[in-house]
Design a protein around this motif. Structure first.
Motif, short mmCIF file in Angstrom:
data_model
loop_
_atom_site.label_atom_id
_atom_site.label_comp_id
_atom_site.label_asym_id
_atom_site.label_seq_id
_atom_site.Cartn_x
_atom_site.Cartn_y
_atom_site.Cartn_z
N PHE A 27 -0.92 -1.86 -4.65
CA PHE A 27 -0.37 -2.50 -5.84
C PHE A 27 -0.16 -3.98 -5.54
N ASP A 73 -7.47 1.40 -6.13
CA ASP A 73 -7.57 2.74 -5.57
C ASP A 73 -8.29 2.66 -4.23
N LYS A 112 -0.50 8.03 -2.43
CA LYS A 112 -0.49 8.65 -3.77
C LYS A 112 0.42 9.87 -3.85
N HIS A 130 5.01 6.15 -5.52
CA HIS A 130 3.74 5.87 -6.18
C HIS A 130 3.84 6.21 -7.67
N THR A 147 -2.82 3.64 -2.96
CA THR A 147 -3.11 2.60 -3.94
C THR A 147 -2.49 1.31 -3.43
N SER A 169 0.85 -1.19 0.00
CA SER A 169 0.00 0.00 0.00
C SER A 169 0.89 1.24 0.00
N VAL A 221 3.96 -5.46 -11.42
CA VAL A 221 2.59 -5.10 -11.02
C VAL A 221 1.56 -5.80 -11.91
N ARG A 281 5.72 0.00 -13.42
CA ARG A 281 4.97 -1.23 -13.13
C ARG A 281 5.85 -2.32 -12.49
N ALA A 340 -3.82 -2.78 -9.47
CA ALA A 340 -3.72 -1.56 -8.68
C ALA A 340 -5.13 -1.20 -8.20
N THR A 388 3.71 3.43 -10.68
CA THR A 388 2.70 3.64 -11.71
C THR A 388 3.35 3.69 -13.10
#
Ligand code: FE
Length: 236
Positions: free
Chosen positions: A129, A122, A48, A53, A127, A45, A117, A60, A120, A57
């Protein structure tokens, strides 16, 4: 609701790393857990607002280093309370590149895990992952540091960006001492780099402007990282 009930949940202490192009970053995380064995999958976790993060993102991929109880507060503070966008967290620690090119922190690490990853989720501020484990290795002997150990033995605190952050109650206000008692040395937090300036005090923490560091009650903590007063040192 008693928020302290949540303190009874167990966690570990980990450095989670990722990258965005050439830029690498790592942060402390306590919410890392294996969720399935076939295929071997872990979840983490991440706030953001954190640069990690942005990195996960983008690329990956992420790595996890499992920290030992030997990890000092300075090491944890380096990864836990500074932003990797402006500060090179890797200049003072040992690391190597994993299969995906993401750094793996090897200092004070008992094991490392590398993951790609696959999902994901939200969850508002954070987030979650999930990642397929593509590599894992034992790096050393020792005892893994639990979050409980970090709080109780290391006297560490959660930053406001942590998934398990609970707002602490403010200390009672302490009046400023008379001017003849004043010493105006600045002190720096060894964990996060926050500087206590006696001229400003820490009004949010109940310390009036003009309070010398020596006169601050022992229960006072760093307003940035929550480290104990004993983690401060006088500035040269
Ligand atoms: Fe601090």
């Amino acid at each position: 609701m008693n928020p302290k009930a949540l303190y009874k949940i167990s966690y570990g202490m980990y450095v989670v790393c990722s990258r965005k192009g050439e830029k690498i970053n790592g942060q402390i995380a306590n919410t890392v857990f294996q969720i399935t064995s076939e295929p071997a999958t872990i979840a983490v976790s991440i706030n953001k607002q954190n640069f990690t993060h942005e990195c996960i993102t983008a690329s990956r991929v992420f790595t996890v280093s499992v920290l030992s109880t030997e990890a000092p507060m300075e090491f944890i503070g380096n990864f836990g309370f500074k932003c990797g966008k402006e500060f090179d967290k890797f200049k003072s620690c040992k690391f190597r590149a994993g299969k995906t090119g993401v750094p793996i922190v090897t200092d004070y690490a008992l094991a490392c895990i590398e993951a790609e990853v696959v999902g994901a989720f939200d969850v508002g501020t954070h987030t979650i992952f999930t990642g397929n484990i593509i590599d894992a290795e034992i790096l050393g002997d020792g005892t893994p540091m639990t979050y409980d150990y970090y709080h109780k033995v290391k006297k560490g605190f959660a930053p406001k960006s942590a998934p398990t952050y609970i707002k602490e109650q403010k200390a009672e206000a302490v009046p400023a001492p008379k001017s003849e008692e004043r010493k105006m040395d600045k002190y720096v937090c060894k964990v996060c780099g926050y500087v206590y300036d006696p001229a400003k005090g820490d009004p949010d923490g109940g310390i009036a402007p003009g309070t010398p560091f020596e006169k601050i009650p022992d229960g006072w903590v760093c307003p940035v990282c929550g480290a104990a007063k004993s983690e401060f040192e006088k500035m040269a």
